[in-house]
Design an enzyme around this catalytic site. Structure first.
Site: not given
Length: 220
Positions: A89, A134, A141, A199, A202
């Site tokens: 990301r 990320h 994910d 999460e 993740h």
């Protein structure tokens, strides 16, 4: 399966340098992995394409790509596989999240992604931050699917659902949902990844190569 093993061997033999040019498009190397890059489209908490996503690709550091290939191989023996929602990301995407979080009246997808959290508290509760793991290229994910039907296993909550329901340790879901989360966590752990307490989807490579670098190049 042979292609996966060959990919692992080839990447392992490479000399990896700290440059974004070595990031791997995992789909091109392990075709059985499904990709649904949610930040390239509108099915995300912002409700639109996020800055820095110029293509719906899962890019990862070579070391992380090796781990993902191993996890896919392990699941494949049981007719299962991985489906990724986000991988590398860029920092520009994180900056987009930060800008969006400050516009309190923009709650387009609140009902789906953060129904019980006031938007004004997303920073305070840690759902939005100025930096993301990320952006180091070794976090993804991911969920588990049936390879034959491409259907996702029921994990008890959706991806990016901002709630304690998404915690891997959350108990008030069905035994089957808890088992599915445990399967994903075990497979990813065996492949060298560490999960996140908030999460279930993740995972970050334990020995990530770029621990102190936050890359800015777009996903393309």
């Amino acid at each position: 399966m042979k292609k996966v093993l060959g990919f692992i061997a080839a990447i392992s033999a490479c000399s990896v340098q700290a440059t974004t040019s070595v990031f791997i498009d995992i789909k091109s190397q392990v075709p059985s992995i499904e990709t649904e890059i949610r930040y390239f489209g509108g099915d995300n908490f912002v409700g639109g394409r996020i800055d820095g996503y110029l293509a719906p690709k899962c890019l990862l550091s070579p070391a992380a790509a090796i781990g993902v290939a191993k996890a896919q191989q392990a699941l494949g023996e049981f007719g299962l596989g991985l489906k990724v929602f986000d991988c590398y990301r860029p920092q520009s995407a994180v900056d987009h999240f930060v800008r969006w979080a400050k516009v309190l009246k923009d709650t387009k997808h609140k009902a789906k992604f953060y129904p019980d959290v006031p938007k004004s508290e997303l920073f305070q509760r840690g759902y939005i931050a100025a930096q993301s793991g990320h952006s180091r290229g070794s976090t993804l994910d991911v969920t588990v699917i049936d390879l034959a039907t491409k259907e996702e296993l029921d994990m008890g909550s959706g991806w990016d659902y901002f709630s304690p329901v998404s915690w891997p340790s959350y108990q008030a879901i069905s035994a089957n949902q808890r088992a599915n989360r445990m399967l994903l966590a075990k497979v990813m752990s065996s492949a060298g990844f560490m999960g996140l307490t908030e999460e279930w989807w993740h995972f970050t490579l334990l020995n990530e190569p770029y621990k102190d670098q936050y890359f800015t190049h777009p996903v393309q």
